[in-house]
Design a protein around this motif. Structure first.
Motif, PDB file in Angstrom:
ATOM      1  N   GLU A  52      14.643  22.989  -0.638  1.00  0.00           N
ATOM      2  CA  GLU A  52      15.917  22.481  -1.143  1.00  0.00           C
ATOM      3  C   GLU A  52      16.407  23.277  -2.345  1.00  0.00           C
ATOM      4  N   SER A  53      15.488  23.647  -3.253  1.00  0.00           N
ATOM      5  CA  SER A  53      15.900  24.397  -4.443  1.00  0.00           C
ATOM      6  C   SER A  53      16.186  25.858  -4.126  1.00  0.00           C
ATOM      7  N   ASN A  54      15.595  26.387  -3.040  1.00  0.00           N
ATOM      8  CA  ASN A  54      15.815  27.783  -2.692  1.00  0.00           C
ATOM      9  C   ASN A  54      16.897  27.976  -1.623  1.00  0.00           C
ATOM     10  N   TYR A  55      17.193  26.917  -0.852  1.00  0.00           N
ATOM     11  CA  TYR A  55      18.199  27.036   0.207  1.00  0.00           C
ATOM     12  C   TYR A  55      19.074  25.787   0.189  1.00  0.00           C
ATOM     13  N   ARG A  56      18.727  24.798   0.932  1.00  0.00           N
ATOM     14  CA  ARG A  56      19.394  23.496   0.928  1.00  0.00           C
ATOM     15  C   ARG A  56      18.500  22.507   1.662  1.00  0.00           C
ATOM     16  N   LYS A  57      18.839  21.231   1.589  1.00  0.00           N
ATOM     17  CA  LYS A  57      18.026  20.218   2.253  1.00  0.00           C
ATOM     18  C   LYS A  57      18.264  20.288   3.759  1.00  0.00           C
ATOM     19  N   VAL A  58      17.175  20.324   4.506  1.00  0.00           N
ATOM     20  CA  VAL A  58      17.235  20.398   5.965  1.00  0.00           C
ATOM     21  C   VAL A  58      16.619  19.125   6.538  1.00  0.00           C
ATOM     22  N   PRO A  59      17.327  18.415   7.434  1.00  0.00           N
ATOM     23  CA  PRO A  59      16.762  17.186   8.009  1.00  0.00           C
ATOM     24  C   PRO A  59      15.443  17.464   8.734  1.00  0.00           C
ATOM     25  N   ASN A  60      14.499  16.528   8.585  1.00  0.00           N
ATOM     26  CA  ASN A  60      13.197  16.564   9.264  1.00  0.00           C
ATOM     27  C   ASN A  60      12.292  17.692   8.770  1.00  0.00           C
ATOM     28  N   VAL A  61      12.659  18.316   7.629  1.00  0.00           N
ATOM     29  CA  VAL A  61      11.852  19.395   7.048  1.00  0.00           C
ATOM     30  C   VAL A  61      11.566  19.043   5.591  1.00  0.00           C
ATOM     31  N   SER A  62      10.310  19.126   5.196  1.00  0.00           N
ATOM     32  CA  SER A  62       9.929  18.778   3.827  1.00  0.00           C
ATOM     33  C   SER A  62       9.705  19.993   2.943  1.00  0.00           C
ATOM     34  N   VAL A  64       0.823  27.346   1.232  1.00  0.00           N
ATOM     35  CA  VAL A  64       1.428  27.146  -0.084  1.00  0.00           C
ATOM     36  C   VAL A  64       2.816  26.559   0.126  1.00  0.00           C
ATOM     37  N   VAL A  65       3.048  25.373  -0.404  1.00  0.00           N
ATOM     38  CA  VAL A  65       4.309  24.669  -0.182  1.00  0.00           C
ATOM     39  C   VAL A  65       5.380  25.219  -1.114  1.00  0.00           C
ATOM     40  N   LYS A  66       6.483  25.677  -0.541  1.00  0.00           N
ATOM     41  CA  LYS A  66       7.633  26.147  -1.304  1.00  0.00           C
ATOM     42  C   LYS A  66       8.774  25.151  -1.120  1.00  0.00           C
ATOM     43  N   ASN A  67       9.483  24.870  -2.193  1.00  0.00           N
ATOM     44  CA  ASN A  67      10.585  23.914  -2.133  1.00  0.00           C
ATOM     45  C   ASN A  67      11.784  24.550  -1.447  1.00  0.00           C
ATOM     46  N   LEU A  80       8.567  26.540   8.631  1.00  0.00           N
ATOM     47  CA  LEU A  80       9.010  25.263   8.093  1.00  0.00           C
ATOM     48  C   LEU A  80       7.896  24.226   8.195  1.00  0.00           C
ATOM     49  N   ILE A  81       7.753  23.436   7.132  1.00  0.00           N
ATOM     50  CA  ILE A  81       6.785  22.335   7.119  1.00  0.00           C
ATOM     51  C   ILE A  81       7.535  21.075   7.512  1.00  0.00           C
ATOM     52  N   SER A 114       0.846  -1.194   0.000  1.00  0.00           N
ATOM     53  CA  SER A 114       0.000   0.000   0.000  1.00  0.00           C
ATOM     54  C   SER A 114       0.881   1.243   0.000  1.00  0.00           C
ATOM     55  N   VAL A 115       0.621   2.127  -0.945  1.00  0.00           N
ATOM     56  CA  VAL A 115       1.349   3.393  -1.057  1.00  0.00           C
ATOM     57  C   VAL A 115       0.370   4.521  -0.760  1.00  0.00           C
ATOM     58  N   ARG A 116       0.700   5.357   0.228  1.00  0.00           N
ATOM     59  CA  ARG A 116      -0.159   6.486   0.601  1.00  0.00           C
ATOM     60  C   ARG A 116       0.542   7.785   0.219  1.00  0.00           C
ATOM     61  N   LEU A 117      -0.151   8.626  -0.548  1.00  0.00           N
ATOM     62  CA  LEU A 117       0.433   9.874  -1.045  1.00  0.00           C
ATOM     63  C   LEU A 117      -0.508  11.038  -0.785  1.00  0.00           C
ATOM     64  N   PRO A 118       0.042  12.260  -0.620  1.00  0.00           N
ATOM     65  CA  PRO A 118      -0.830  13.444  -0.583  1.00  0.00           C
ATOM     66  C   PRO A 118      -1.418  13.679  -1.966  1.00  0.00           C
ATOM     67  N   LEU A 119      -2.561  14.331  -2.024  1.00  0.00           N
ATOM     68  CA  LEU A 119      -3.219  14.548  -3.314  1.00  0.00           C
ATOM     69  C   LEU A 119      -2.444  15.512  -4.188  1.00  0.00           C
ATOM     70  N   THR A 120      -1.717  16.439  -3.593  1.00  0.00           N
ATOM     71  CA  THR A 120      -0.969  17.426  -4.372  1.00  0.00           C
ATOM     72  C   THR A 120       0.226  17.879  -3.559  1.00  0.00           C
ATOM     73  N   LEU A 121       1.216  18.412  -4.242  1.00  0.00           N
ATOM     74  CA  LEU A 121       2.415  18.915  -3.582  1.00  0.00           C
ATOM     75  C   LEU A 121       2.456  20.440  -3.556  1.00  0.00           C
ATOM     76  N   ALA A 122       1.429  21.090  -4.060  1.00  0.00           N
ATOM     77  CA  ALA A 122       1.479  22.548  -4.230  1.00  0.00           C
ATOM     78  C   ALA A 122       0.856  23.298  -3.053  1.00  0.00           C
ATOM     79  N   ILE A 123      -0.363  22.928  -2.672  1.00  0.00           N
ATOM     80  CA  ILE A 123      -1.080  23.597  -1.587  1.00  0.00           C
ATOM     81  C   ILE A 123      -1.668  22.520  -0.685  1.00  0.00           C
TER      82      ILE A 123
END
Length: 714
Positions: free
Chosen positions: A679-689, A674-677, A701-702, A570-579
């Motif tokens: 990693e592309s704007n700063y860098r990858k942060v552990p435990n933060v999506s 509104v989800v902003k990436n 932070l999300i 079973s794979v569970r995903l959010p409906l969208t990655l934008a909002i």
């Protein structure tokens, strides 16, 4: 031939067709996909006429478009496919598995050739001579031995134009020879159009001969034609240069005088109105040597005294044509970049609306009643607009599921297994960005079920199972997520074998582990219980990548299995990655966002309710269940300026089937973010999506709930 079509198409030699390339490539891809699905669903014992006609129309449309744009290799291959399909739909041949195989291979080859043309490749195209030969043999009624390998044939010399194939074998040659026809073309704006049609008979070997006849209408031309092609094929050919309504065809001697006179425009308009959908772009099927038993042309006179003709409709053609025209009038092709830009703008609008709502909190409701009412309307309209815009990117899961029947068919043939695929919830919708990223993980899961899960037919019969194994793909909405399941009725996972392999690899395991924990071991990098490495699987790469890719989409993957009965992933995903809907919590002066779909409950806690265990870890008892405690203040090293304030609220969150309690200072509320990436704007942060912008302009932070759960577990 393709060059003569392009240059003599009535639009002038300087007419640039490249502006239509993208439309052609998209439509050709859709036709190839539709052809593949119909071939896979074809019942070889009781082939339905409409199915065979539908497959034929797909090949017919691709061939016509490819020849128009000068893609001679695609046109030649699809023309051969069309010849075989034409004999099938005329019931001159019985469909057999070898025909489906070669047509599927030809569809793959056509897709590859089209991709080369789309990319503008200049190198020599791969040869399709072997496929063409196999199709010709099957069309001639020759069934190759299943074990006989297909010998490669030398590639043909490159050609600049689409030439018709060599005459068919004598077994399928038309016994009736040429037919004598009268063709009236008009009214014409330019007489050059009629001359162009005359040139077709000179340029296409085997099409036949054409000669002028006297015509009383100065705006029309009348011809005597000797040809072996059907009337439908001639109409397809002529409509590249004149409108369908301008062409009338009759047998020679049946009312030629009426053809010479000006036609009734009302009757002429309906002359070819009932052509089957999808056959308006092709050329001809059986010009050089029609198949044996070619039926009488489907053209009948409206009245004995009139030579104006009407194409006889196929059963169900009107309904299909109506539904197709309705589809064309209610859909529009839009560049994905435009949709993404629209979503970004709506995201900015959501942020602006949140800022206005934040700034209006201190306003007096009596003094600013009208302003606050307008802001309430703006809030409601913004949410409705956001949902409408997001729905544009939502596409049905059938787009993903449709890729697997063909793959599973080829895999089953390679492994000698019998596998059936069942799909459920195909109408369930998912964001386009997620669909593109989830396809590869699902492909690996389906291949695993076919290779490791489903047994060989003899083994299944020995266990009392049907020899056909079943793999079920299902999708459904559950809360704010979509759950995709891959389930098989095969041998299932062996707990003992997995534990033995884990110990062999030096992994820390024990016999007291629950089944769910044992099943999670298969996601370890390099883990495989396969005894033999094949080109399908066994190298231990794949499942760890599956889990990593799904986790990158803020999703989770769970395994449930019963040895001897099957496995379900079973794979569970959010409906969208934008909002997304989120809950904001405060820790010190910082604000963090928790995905609302992961939040289970929240409660007030006293310090004596928290127990400290080995290595400083903390546990809290919630309704007879102990769960790990994670203090966000320590995880993110939040500075504490108010020393008297402490974290006394716990929020229970769930991910990957496990729950943890997050220790926070306060709950600030629920709202859309509104989800902003990050990693592309700063860098990858552990435990933060990701990150978002709050109503007061601050960045929050999300949190990556899955990462926090894994941290607490290990």
């Amino acid at each position: 031939m393709a060059e003569s079509y392009q240059e003599g198409s009535g639009a002038g030699a300087d007419f640039d067709l490249s502006q239509f390339y993208q439309i052609f490539f998209e439509e050709a891809g859709e036709n190839l996909d539709q052809m593949e699905h119909m071939l896979l669903d074809l019942d070889l014992e009781k082939a339905d006429d409409e199915e065979l006609n539908g497959i034929f129309r797909c090949a017919h449309s691709i061939k016509g478009g490819a020849a128009t744009f000068g893609f001679s290799d695609v046109a030649e291959l699809t023309h051969q496919m069309e010849s075989l399909l034409d004999r099938l739909r005329r019931h001159e041949l019985q469909p057999i598995p070898q025909m489906v195989d070669v047509l599927l291979e030809s569809a793959d080859a056509s897709r590859s050739l089209l991709a080369r043309h789309q990319a503008g490749a200049q190198d020599e195209a791969p040869s399709t001579a072997s496929l063409v030969r196999r199709i010709s043999e099957l069309a001639a009624g020759m069934v190759p031995a299943p074990s006989a390998p297909v010998e490669p044939q030398a590639p043909p010399p490159p050609v600049a134009k689409v030439e018709p194939p060599a005459p068919a074998p004598a077994a399928v040659a038309a016994p009736s020879g040429l037919r004598s026809l009268h063709v009236r073309i008009g009214p014409l704006d330019r007489m050059e159009q009629a001359e162009t049609i005359k040139e077709l008979f000179r340029d296409i070997p085997g099409l036949g001969s054409i000669a002028d006849l006297p015509c009383s209408d100065t705006n029309a031309r009348l011809f005597a034609v000797e040809t072996s092609s059907t009337d439908s094929d001639l109409l397809d050919l002529f409509t590249f240069h004149v409108a369908k309504e301008q062409v009338q065809i009759t047998e020679a001697g049946s009312g030629a005088a009426a053809l010479a006179a000006p036609a009734d425009p009302d009757l002429a308009e309906g002359a070819v109105s009932n052509l089957p959908p999808g056959e308006a772009y092709g050329f001809f099927n059986n010009a050089p040597g029609a198949p044996a038993g070619a039926p009488v042309p489907a053209i009948q006179a409206i009245e004995p005294a009139s030579a104006v003709t009407r194409i006889a409709p196929k059963p169900g053609a009107e309904a299909k044509a109506g539904s197709q025209s309705q589809m064309e009038s209610t859909t529009i092709r839009v560049d994905v970049k435009k949709v993404d830009q629209l979503i970004n703008l709506v995201g900015e609008l959501v942020i602006t609306q949140a800022m206005l709502a934040q700034n209006s909190l201190g306003l007096d409701s009596a003094t600013h009643q009208q302003l606050l009412a307008g802001l309430a309307d703006l809030d409601r309209n913004t949410r409705d607009l956001q949902e409408s815009v997001m729905s544009i990117r939502m596409i049905p899961m059938s787009i993903v599921f449709s890729r697997f029947p063909r793959m599973l068919r080829d895999l089953a043939n390679k492994l000698g297994k019998k596998v059936e695929m069942v799909t459920l919830g195909e109408a369930t919708e998912l964001d386009k960005g997620l669909v593109e990223k989830i396809t590869d993980p699902l492909t690996h899961l389906v291949r695993n079920s076919g290779d490791h899960g489903i047994e060989l037919p003899a083994d299944r019969l020995a266990k009392g199972k049907p020899e056909h194994g079943t793999i079920t793909l299902s999708a459904s909405h559950q809360g704010g997520s979509i759950v995709i399941e891959v389930k098989d009725d095969g041998r299932g996972l062996s707990r003992d074998k997995i534990l033995a392999k884990a110990r062999e690899r030096g992994m820390d395991v024990s016999d007291q582990m629950s089944d769910a924990e044992v099943w999670q071991l298969i996601f370890a990098p390099g883990f495989s219980t396969a005894e033999v490495v094949t080109d399908v699987s066994g190298r231990g790469v794949g499942m760890d990548v599956v889990k990593r890719n799904i986790a990158a989409l803020n999703g989770t993957v769970e395994v449930d299995s019963s040895e001897g009965y099957g496995t379900k992933v079973s794979v569970r995903l959010p409906l969208t990655l934008a909002i997304m809907d989120g809950m904001s919590v405060g820790v010190g002066e910082e604000v963090y966002i928790l995905p609302l779909s992961s939040v289970v409950e929240s409660f007030q806690v006293n310090s004596e309710d928290v127990n400290t265990v080995a290595q400083g870890s903390q546990l809290v008892k919630v309704r007879d269940e102990y769960m790990p405690v994670i203090a966000l203040e320590k995880i993110f090293q939040v500075p504490r300026f108010d020393l008297e304030k402490s974290s006394t609220i716990m929020v229970v969150v769930e991910a990957e089937g496990n729950r943890v309690a997050l220790l926070v200072d306060e709950l600030l509320g629920q709202h859309q973010v509104v989800v902003k990436n990050l990693e592309s704007n700063y860098r990858k942060v552990p435990n933060v999506s990701g990150a978002t912008i709050l109503g007061d302009g601050r960045v929050a932070l999300i949190l990556d709930i899955g990462g926090l759960v894994r941290r607490a577990r290990h």
